[in-house]
Scaffold this active site. Structure first.
Site, PDB file in Angstrom:
ATOM      1  N   PHE A 110      73.774  30.998 -13.526  1.00 27.79           N
ATOM      2  CA  PHE A 110      74.616  29.959 -12.893  1.00 27.79           C
ATOM      3  C   PHE A 110      75.294  30.473 -11.627  1.00 27.79           C
ATOM      4  CE2 PHE A 110      79.172  30.835 -13.365  1.00 27.79           C
ATOM      5  CZ  PHE A 110      79.171  31.923 -14.213  1.00 27.79           C
ATOM      6  N   LYS A 111      75.409  31.781 -11.480  1.00 25.79           N
ATOM      7  CA  LYS A 111      76.112  32.331 -10.330  1.00 25.79           C
ATOM      8  C   LYS A 111      75.442  31.974  -9.001  1.00 25.79           C
ATOM      9  CE  LYS A 111      78.564  35.898 -12.825  1.00 25.79           C
ATOM     10  NZ  LYS A 111      78.097  35.961 -14.234  1.00 25.79           N
TER      11      LYS A 111
END
Ligand SMILES: *Cc1c(COP(=O)(O)O)cnc(C)c1O
Length: 459
Positions: A110-111
């Site tokens: 998700f980063k």
């Protein structure tokens, strides 16, 4: 929008200051002086927007002195053009709950969603100000890869990433070390993640060093990462909930960044019932929510390594908020933490936290069993971080619909997934080649001077 530090709410900062500095000069974290609020009619107007349109509207609210809306729109479009799905994220039903897949970016966690935007923001801000930066960041695996992918080949920036040698997965390492770009430098330190983080902090506080290289950071306390992460709470809410319906989010948590973005979304008026802080056996946040005492213990190594953290840095932002934005009080608590190794929240403050949050932690056996059962019952492969978030939901009974954040692609943690399901989760087609690419990284000893010299020779 004006920003202040959680440790001194008197002095104000601009978005540009906040973006480039990362940490406030007094050691506190930046927060907006006032969080914008949508009423339910305004919320409904956002309901049918595409992901990029929604991101433009929300992010613009936090940085309108620095960028105009068209700049933000272009910047978002550019940031997400290489994602493997149209709307950046995917929402799937599994059993009674919803899975929000956040791992369709270039490095499978998700980063990427925030980091790609940050890469473009750097480029714009540096161009406007005719300046250069050197980014130094420590990683337990996912942040480094996402940052390198966002910064590689850009003008006016170099990036130095410190990772703990032999303590990250092979795929995590290869995402960083196979990037063949002149402005990317990987350093493997013979130590653990906390040590890497400590070296980066020492370099920041060494003012001669940090100003001589115009040092900047993209670690998880960077406010702009939080802003970009707010978007997917809104987007998924509109996909699963009717007008004014309250829902829950379960978030696998380490540094408290991702879930804090959910808290900001709630403060902006999004109808959220509870935010579930899902942790592995590094359960400092569960202990805090239960007892009001925040006390880091020794870090344990788990199958969900991106959450092997005992100092949940972003928690300071919540502390500031539940102390009614009293920066003197926040400063005192943070001093307690550094002097006596813990701090204690008062009843009233803990009560406020419990209105919005609850917490569960999973043991290694429980996490593995969720991976196994999800495959058996739903025919779906999930990574160990997502498994922690699913397992936490199963332990709690809450009213309303729940969205679970799926933070990494199962192929990034293929060993444990393979072991529990017998299936080898494959990398997406366009990424398979990283396994055979040549790696490039430097092994350095645990020695601050040597690391600083390595960087000085290359800036
Ligand atoms: C970083 C990370 C987390 C934890 O996010 P925080 O913002 O630090 O709470 C969870 N899962 C994965 C896969 C991660 O990379």
């Amino acid at each position: 929008m004006e920003y202040v530090s959680t440790r001194n709410a008197k002095k104000v900062f601009s978005f540009k200051d906040v973006f480039l500095k990362g940490l406030a000069p007094d050691g506190g974290l930046f927060v907006p002086k006032k969080i914008p609020l949508y009423n339910s009619r305004e919320l409904e107007k956002l309901r049918n927007l595409s992901y990029n349109e929604l991101a433009t509207k929300i992010i613009f609210k936090f940085c309108s002195e620095e960028f105009d809306e068209v700049e933000i729109k272009d910047l978002i479009k550019n940031s997400y053009k290489n994602f493997r799905v149209n709307d950046v994220v995917v929402i799937k039903k599994i059993g009674k709950v919803n899975l929000l897949e956040l791992f369709h970016g270039p490095t499978l966690a998700f980063k990427d969603i925030a980091m790609q935007v940050i890469g473009n923001m750097y480029e714009k801000i540096l161009e406007k100000n005719n300046s250069k930066v050197n980014i130094v960041v420590a990683t337990s695996g996912d942040t480094g890869a996402a940052a390198i992918s966002a910064i590689k080949d850009r003008k006016n920036m170099k990036i130095f990433v410190l990772h703990p040698d032999n303590k990250i997965s092979e795929v995590q390492r290869k995402f960083m070390t196979t990037v063949n770009s002149d402005n990317v430098f990987n350093i493997a330190l013979a130590s653990n993640f906390d040590e890497c983080q400590k070296f980066v902090k020492s370099m920041f506080s060494d003012k001669d060093f940090s100003s001589s290289i115009n040092m900047s950071g993209v670690n998880s306390i960077n406010w702009s990462r939080i802003v970009v992460q707010i978007v997917y709470y809104f987007f998924s809410y509109f996909k699963v909930a009717k007008r004014s319906e309250k829902i829950n989010f379960s978030v696998p948590t380490g540094n408290f960044g991702d879930i804090y973005a959910g808290y900001v979304a709630k403060k902006m008026g999004l109808p959220i019932n509870k935010l579930i802080i899902a942790t592995n056996s590094n359960d400092i946040l569960k202990r805090t929510v239960t007892t009001g005492i925040y006390k880091p213990l020794k870090v344990e190594h788990t199958v969900s390594p991106s959450m092997d953290i005992q100092v949940a840095s972003n928690f300071e932002r919540l502390v500031f908020d539940v102390c009614s934005c009293d920066s003197n009080k926040t400063l005192k608590l943070m001093n307690d933490l550094s002097e006596i190794g813990e701090f204690k929240l008062e009843k009233e403050e803990l009560k406020k936290i419990k209105e919005s949050f609850c917490s569960e932690s999973l043991s290694e056996e429980e996490t593995k069993s969720v991976i196994k059962k999800t495959y058996k019952n739903q025919k779906m492969l999930i990574d160990p971080h997502t498994a922690v978030a699913i397992g936490a939901v199963n332990k709690i009974s809450l009213e309303g619909n729940t969205v679970i954040l799926a933070t990494a692609h199962p192929s990034k943690f293929s060993d444990v997934v393979m072991k529990e399901t017998g299936i080898n989760p494959e990398l997406p087609e366009n990424l398979k080649n990283i396994l055979d690419k040549k790696e490039k990284y430097e092994k350095l000893p645990q020695d601050l001077k040597k690391i600083q010299n390595y960087i000085l020779e290359r800036v």
